[in-house]
Scaffold this motif. Sequence first.
Motif, PDB file in Angstrom:
ATOM      1  N   GLU A  63      24.055 -72.892  52.505  1.00  8.52           N
ATOM      2  CA  GLU A  63      25.247 -72.942  53.362  1.00  8.52           C
ATOM      3  C   GLU A  63      26.105 -71.707  53.100  1.00  8.52           C
ATOM      4  O   GLU A  63      26.356 -71.351  51.956  1.00  8.52           O
ATOM      5  CB  GLU A  63      26.053 -74.200  53.010  1.00  8.52           C
ATOM      6  CG  GLU A  63      27.373 -74.318  53.749  1.00  8.52           C
ATOM      7  CD  GLU A  63      28.307 -75.364  53.122  1.00  8.52           C
ATOM      8  OE1 GLU A  63      27.974 -75.913  52.049  1.00  8.52           O
ATOM      9  OE2 GLU A  63      29.363 -75.620  53.706  1.00  8.52           O
ATOM     10  N   ARG A 102      29.872 -70.007  54.170  1.00  9.46           N
ATOM     11  CA  ARG A 102      31.176 -70.186  54.836  1.00  9.46           C
ATOM     12  C   ARG A 102      31.888 -68.842  54.883  1.00  9.46           C
ATOM     13  O   ARG A 102      32.016 -68.176  53.860  1.00  9.46           O
ATOM     14  CB  ARG A 102      32.064 -71.145  54.032  1.00  9.46           C
ATOM     15  CG  ARG A 102      31.579 -72.549  53.975  1.00  9.46           C
ATOM     16  CD  ARG A 102      31.968 -73.319  55.223  1.00  9.46           C
ATOM     17  NE  ARG A 102      31.498 -74.681  55.070  1.00  9.46           N
ATOM     18  CZ  ARG A 102      32.302 -75.731  54.923  1.00  9.46           C
ATOM     19  NH1 ARG A 102      33.607 -75.575  54.916  1.00  9.46           N
ATOM     20  NH2 ARG A 102      31.790 -76.937  54.802  1.00  9.46           N
ATOM     21  N   ILE A 159      30.670 -71.871  59.809  1.00  7.60           N
ATOM     22  CA  ILE A 159      29.639 -72.438  58.931  1.00  7.60           C
ATOM     23  C   ILE A 159      28.282 -71.935  59.415  1.00  7.60           C
ATOM     24  O   ILE A 159      27.894 -72.193  60.562  1.00  7.60           O
ATOM     25  CB  ILE A 159      29.651 -73.982  58.951  1.00  7.60           C
ATOM     26  CG1 ILE A 159      31.035 -74.509  58.550  1.00  7.60           C
ATOM     27  CG2 ILE A 159      28.575 -74.542  58.028  1.00  7.60           C
ATOM     28  CD1 ILE A 159      31.173 -76.021  58.685  1.00  7.60           C
ATOM     29  N   LEU A 169      29.530 -82.688  54.462  1.00  7.98           N
ATOM     30  CA  LEU A 169      30.330 -82.308  55.640  1.00  7.98           C
ATOM     31  C   LEU A 169      31.062 -83.515  56.210  1.00  7.98           C
ATOM     32  O   LEU A 169      32.209 -83.417  56.643  1.00  7.98           O
ATOM     33  CB  LEU A 169      29.424 -81.678  56.705  1.00  7.98           C
ATOM     34  CG  LEU A 169      28.867 -80.280  56.375  1.00  7.98           C
ATOM     35  CD1 LEU A 169      27.857 -79.839  57.431  1.00  7.98           C
ATOM     36  CD2 LEU A 169      29.977 -79.239  56.258  1.00  7.98           C
ATOM     37  N   GLU A 198      34.040 -84.066  54.104  1.00  7.07           N
ATOM     38  CA  GLU A 198      35.024 -82.992  54.266  1.00  7.07           C
ATOM     39  C   GLU A 198      35.737 -83.070  55.622  1.00  7.07           C
ATOM     40  O   GLU A 198      36.948 -82.896  55.708  1.00  7.07           O
ATOM     41  CB  GLU A 198      34.313 -81.638  54.132  1.00  7.07           C
ATOM     42  CG  GLU A 198      35.256 -80.460  54.246  1.00  7.07           C
ATOM     43  CD  GLU A 198      34.534 -79.123  54.254  1.00  7.07           C
ATOM     44  OE1 GLU A 198      33.374 -79.043  53.794  1.00  7.07           O
ATOM     45  OE2 GLU A 198      35.139 -78.143  54.735  1.00  7.07           O
ATOM     46  N   PHE A 199      34.999 -83.311  56.697  1.00 10.48           N
ATOM     47  CA  PHE A 199      35.586 -83.247  58.033  1.00 10.48           C
ATOM     48  C   PHE A 199      36.174 -84.576  58.510  1.00 10.48           C
ATOM     49  O   PHE A 199      36.971 -84.594  59.435  1.00 10.48           O
ATOM     50  CB  PHE A 199      34.562 -82.704  59.045  1.00 10.48           C
ATOM     51  CG  PHE A 199      34.402 -81.211  58.965  1.00 10.48           C
ATOM     52  CD1 PHE A 199      35.072 -80.383  59.852  1.00 10.48           C
ATOM     53  CD2 PHE A 199      33.624 -80.617  57.981  1.00 10.48           C
ATOM     54  CE1 PHE A 199      34.952 -78.996  59.770  1.00 10.48           C
ATOM     55  CE2 PHE A 199      33.495 -79.242  57.890  1.00 10.48           C
ATOM     56  CZ  PHE A 199      34.159 -78.424  58.786  1.00 10.48           C
ATOM     57  N   ILE A 225      32.543 -81.327  63.715  1.00 12.76           N
ATOM     58  CA  ILE A 225      31.864 -80.321  62.889  1.00 12.76           C
ATOM     59  C   ILE A 225      31.130 -79.366  63.822  1.00 12.76           C
ATOM     60  O   ILE A 225      30.485 -79.796  64.784  1.00 12.76           O
ATOM     61  CB  ILE A 225      30.842 -80.974  61.930  1.00 12.76           C
ATOM     62  CG1 ILE A 225      31.528 -82.031  61.061  1.00 12.76           C
ATOM     63  CG2 ILE A 225      30.146 -79.936  61.061  1.00 12.76           C
ATOM     64  CD1 ILE A 225      30.563 -82.922  60.292  1.00 12.76           C
ATOM     65  N   ASN A 241      30.208 -83.606  67.454  1.00 17.25           N
ATOM     66  CA  ASN A 241      29.816 -82.403  66.702  1.00 17.25           C
ATOM     67  C   ASN A 241      29.001 -81.422  67.546  1.00 17.25           C
ATOM     68  O   ASN A 241      28.379 -81.815  68.532  1.00 17.25           O
ATOM     69  CB  ASN A 241      29.014 -82.799  65.460  1.00 17.25           C
ATOM     70  CG  ASN A 241      29.837 -83.652  64.509  1.00 17.25           C
ATOM     71  OD1 ASN A 241      31.065 -83.528  64.494  1.00 17.25           O
ATOM     72  ND2 ASN A 241      29.182 -84.505  63.743  1.00 17.25           N
TER      73      ASN A 241
END
Length: 383
Positions: free
Chosen positions: A30, A32, A38, A54, A57-58, A63, A91
Amino acid sequence: MKVRFWGVRGSTPTPTLDNFRYGGNTACVEVRTPQGEILILDCGTGLRVLGKKLLIEFGQQSIRANMFLSHYHWDHIQGIPFFEPLYNPENHFFFHSFPSQGRSVQEVLEGQMSDPYFPVDLSAMRAFRSFTRIDETSLPFRDAVVTTIRLNHPQGCLGFRIECGGKVLVYATDNEPGSPEHDKNVRKLAAGADVLIYDTQYTPIEYVSLRKGWGHSTWREAVNIAQEAQVCQLILFHHDPDHSDTVLDTILGEARKFFPNSVAAWEGLELDLALEEHTKPRDQSERRTGPRQIMHIPLRVLGKRADGTSFEELTTLENLSLRGAFFLLENDPDPADTLEVEFDVSTGKVPGQGLQKVQSQLVRNQPLKLADQTKRGVGVMFR
Ligand SMILES: [Zn+2]
Ligand SMILES: [Zn+2]
């Protein structure tokens, strides 16, 4: 630009105790960017774990990510059906790769979920998905530019160079040396990179005796490329399923003899290319992830300095995890050498207790300014 490794293994997942430290999930990295883009490099089984992270986090937010597939071998796509964010219509995912055998990127990826290979068909994947055909090209993604080049691998493979904020990350896996055109390509892609992630599946002996034509490379070729392309840091990647942690420690030790700023990728490894440590080949910057116990146990550390002279130093353990330990030293140990750490665990009550020796691999070695002096902060992984 921040980089996190979710899968570092090649060919097939290998969840065994023998490779617990480096990890058994297949290729997934990954990236960033500072503006929050992303970029996901390959979608091996490590992608499943990234998906979980994710979601946390989101939360309720949507996303959005760009996925770059180097090629379609199982170890680079198997995480896709298990990537939970793909099942949420809020997403957005943008897949980028090359068409194969007359089939589009979408057709190739959908093939792995067709009946009878997977119980759910693609209509269940309700996220917005787009599929872009790329070949050798250079494309902007907000604050990053991604450049691709062809590598030498059965059925083809793409390498990726990501430039962002004046830093360069290169991801070149599944590449076999020996084709003049592709040898030139990989060096061009890696030129002046801050970090090069490269295929080191085989040892040089395995490659020469058994694995020619299988499409993979060795730590020796990785070192050659890193030196010729003047790379700052080399990350050994796509570990062979039959290489245990001990074998990988040995491979890393060999690579560091020629290219000290080498790291063998492990699940959870994080790099921040904005930090200066990537430009200092003598400093190793890995941080151990997972729970650590603060434990002040007396230690004796035996090792070698970069000039080959031995040292022995008394210090105190700062913290301990399942992977290894962290402590401070006045000496500056050679990254290519094994450190012997002796824990003084004697209580005087139990016979046989006393110094417990552990062979360790250096993973972190950075100057730390303390109130009155500078010491080296040293992290080791137990062998
Ligand atoms: Zn692979
Ligand atoms: Zn492959």
